[in-house]
Each structure stands twice: as structure tokens, then as C-alpha cells.
Design an enzyme around this catalytic site. Sequence first.
Site, PDB file in Angstrom:
ATOM      1  N   LYS A  13       2.024  -3.809   9.902  1.00 31.82           N
ATOM      2  CA  LYS A  13       2.492  -4.610   8.763  1.00 31.82           C
ATOM      3  C   LYS A  13       4.023  -4.643   8.694  1.00 31.82           C
ATOM      4  CE  LYS A  13       0.270  -2.097   5.673  1.00 31.82           C
ATOM      5  NZ  LYS A  13      -0.456  -1.069   6.457  1.00 31.82           N
ATOM      6  N   ARG A  87      -2.528  -1.680  -3.058  1.00 29.77           N
ATOM      7  CA  ARG A  87      -3.440  -0.817  -2.319  1.00 29.77           C
ATOM      8  C   ARG A  87      -4.676  -0.462  -3.152  1.00 29.77           C
ATOM      9  NH1 ARG A  87       0.669   1.373   1.327  1.00 29.77           N
ATOM     10  NH2 ARG A  87      -0.259   2.724   2.878  1.00 29.77           N
ATOM     11  N   ARG A 126       3.502   7.375  18.229  1.00 32.47           N
ATOM     12  CA  ARG A 126       4.841   7.015  17.737  1.00 32.47           C
ATOM     13  C   ARG A 126       5.567   8.269  17.232  1.00 32.47           C
ATOM     14  NH1 ARG A 126       3.935   2.413  13.431  1.00 32.47           N
ATOM     15  NH2 ARG A 126       3.540   4.166  12.058  1.00 32.47           N
ATOM     16  N   ARG A 138       7.943  11.197  10.343  1.00 35.05           N
ATOM     17  CA  ARG A 138       7.365  11.141   8.994  1.00 35.05           C
ATOM     18  C   ARG A 138       6.413  12.300   8.771  1.00 35.05           C
ATOM     19  NH1 ARG A 138       5.233   5.099   7.687  1.00 35.05           N
ATOM     20  NH2 ARG A 138       3.635   6.326   6.622  1.00 35.05           N
ATOM     21  N   ARG A 149      -5.236   9.090   5.500  1.00 33.15           N
ATOM     22  CA  ARG A 149      -4.716   7.775   5.067  1.00 33.15           C
ATOM     23  C   ARG A 149      -5.739   6.683   5.358  1.00 33.15           C
ATOM     24  NH1 ARG A 149       0.625   8.462   8.318  1.00 33.15           N
ATOM     25  NH2 ARG A 149       0.878   6.200   8.212  1.00 33.15           N
TER      26      ARG A 149
HETATM   27  N1  LIG Z   1       0.954   0.707  -2.986  1.00 34.22           N
HETATM   28  C1  LIG Z   1       0.867   2.051  -2.879  1.00 34.22           C
HETATM   29  N2  LIG Z   1       0.080   2.758  -3.725  1.00 34.22           N
HETATM   30  C2  LIG Z   1      -0.011   4.084  -3.627  1.00 34.22           C
HETATM   31  N3  LIG Z   1       0.625   4.814  -2.703  1.00 34.22           N
HETATM   32  C3  LIG Z   1       1.428   4.173  -1.829  1.00 34.22           C
HETATM   33  C4  LIG Z   1       1.598   2.761  -1.873  1.00 34.22           C
HETATM   34  N4  LIG Z   1       2.451   2.381  -0.893  1.00 34.22           N
HETATM   35  C5  LIG Z   1       2.791   3.508  -0.251  1.00 34.22           C
HETATM   36  N5  LIG Z   1       2.181   4.594  -0.792  1.00 34.22           N
HETATM   37  C6  LIG Z   1       2.330   5.999  -0.355  1.00 34.22           C
HETATM   38  O1  LIG Z   1       3.199   6.029   0.773  1.00 34.22           O
HETATM   39  C7  LIG Z   1       2.497   6.452   1.965  1.00 34.22           C
HETATM   40  C8  LIG Z   1       3.034   5.675   3.160  1.00 34.22           C
HETATM   41  O2  LIG Z   1       2.794   4.303   3.000  1.00 34.22           O
HETATM   42  P1  LIG Z   1       3.261   3.242   4.087  1.00 34.22           P
HETATM   43  O3  LIG Z   1       4.689   3.426   4.421  1.00 34.22           O
HETATM   44  O4  LIG Z   1       2.832   1.902   3.611  1.00 34.22           O
HETATM   45  O5  LIG Z   1       2.511   3.655   5.420  1.00 34.22           O
HETATM   46  P2  LIG Z   1       1.140   3.339   6.126  1.00 34.22           P
HETATM   47  O6  LIG Z   1       0.724   1.931   5.812  1.00 34.22           O
HETATM   48  O7  LIG Z   1       1.508   3.541   7.562  1.00 34.22           O
HETATM   49  O8  LIG Z   1       0.185   4.391   5.646  1.00 34.22           O
HETATM   50  C9  LIG Z   1       1.024   6.233   1.615  1.00 34.22           C
HETATM   51  O9  LIG Z   1       0.163   7.052   2.377  1.00 34.22           O
HETATM   52  C10 LIG Z   1       1.012   6.592   0.121  1.00 34.22           C
HETATM   53  O10 LIG Z   1       1.086   7.979  -0.070  1.00 34.22           O
END
Ligand SMILES: Nc1ncnc2c1ncn2[C@@H]1O[C@H](COP(=O)(O)OP(=O)(O)O)[C@@H](O)[C@H]1O
Length: 192
Positions: A13, A87, A126, A138, A149
Amino acid sequence: MNIILLGPPGAGKGTQAQMLVESRDMIQLSTGDMLREAKASGSEMGKVVADVMARGDLVTDDIVIGLIREKLQGDKRGGFIFDGFPRTLAQADALAALLEEQGETLDAVVEMQVDDETLVKRIVGRAAEAAAAGQPVRADDNEDSVRHRLMEYYKKTAPLIGYYHAKGQLASVDGMGSMDEVKAAIADALDK
Ligand SMILES: Nc1ncnc2c1ncn2[C@@H]1O[C@H](COP(=O)(O)OP(=O)(O)O)[C@@H](O)[C@H]1O
């Protein structure tokens, strides 16, 4: 045009959002990036979310909705790309209300489809490359957190696929191809 990029962790994404920023002058709104910035800044909110994120759990709806609300004001350029938001169904409803307040519409939801084992390999690979190059890794890019996740994605986020499909807004693209193939598939979906 305002769009959502929907898909599991590691689907690409962020990469595709960057390409849309360049090709269409859109604004990428990544809640993951915003939360990592909050963590790095050492703010109170950053401290609250750090452990939650490291485990691979979702941060509370209130926090991420607040972050998005702030960013929707001001210059909208070519429109917003919501990356990693919404989400949950509650976040989806909040986004609809926020866009309406701004007189904006949601024009498309692009779902990026990638096999689970490919996702895990991409993320863990990665992280290993970054570590080998001496770059920061990370805290949630280890195999346990990645699998967690993914589970969170299926439980809480995947229901949005049906929700947006029912609203006639969903376009699903194959996320397994090269970066350019996926870019082309997304461009096709958006130009329809
Ligand atoms: N919209 C959201 N609602 C709740 N938690 C979020 C949201 N966006 C990000 N997070 C938090 O940030 C973490 C990393 O998200 P992100 O950078 O989108 O990585 P990825 O899609 O690779 O899991 C998630 O696992 C969650 O803990």
C-alpha cells in the site's frame, strides 16, 4: 479524487501510495507513518501506542480518527490516499462523516490482494535486509508480530471489503505482480 488503499500488511500500500503521489499529485495519509512519527517524537500519545504497535495490535479508533481529522483540513491537491486507514468498521463510518463535513466524497476503494505466505516473507525479508544494511528495523516486523498483524487484518479490517463492495465502491487488484504491474492495475481501476 479520494481513495482508500485496502489490504493486509505487506501488500504494498505504501509503495503504491507513493506512486500515486507522484503521478497524480495526491496526498498520502498513512496512519502507520503518523503513529510512528508520534512514537519517535516521544509525545504522550506516542508512548501510549508504542507497545500496542510492537505487538501488532490495532491502536484505538479514537486516536487514529483524531489523526486523520487533523489532516483533512487545508489544501487537498489531487485528493487523499488513505493508506492503512480505515482498519475497522467504526473507522470507516468516521471517515464517511469526516469527508462529508469537508464536502468531499470517497471515490474508490482499491483492495490489493496478496497471498499470506508472500506477505510474511516480504516483511520478514525486508526487516532482515534493513538489519544487514545497518538501518533501523520496525519493532513490529518480526515474524510473531507480522502473523498477529495478519490475524488482526482478517478479524477487523477484512470485513471492510464486504462493506465497500456492498456500497459499489470496491475495486480489487492483484497485488502479486511487479511494482509497475500493480501500478498499472490500480491506474486501470481508478480510471474506470
Ligand atoms: N487505522 C489504524 N487503526 C489502528 N491501528 C493502526 C491504524 N493504522 C496503523 N495502526 C497501527 O500501526 C501499525 C502499523 O501500521 P502500518 O504502518 O499501516 O503497517 P502495516 O500495514 O504494514 O501493518 C499497525 O499494526 C497498528 O498497530
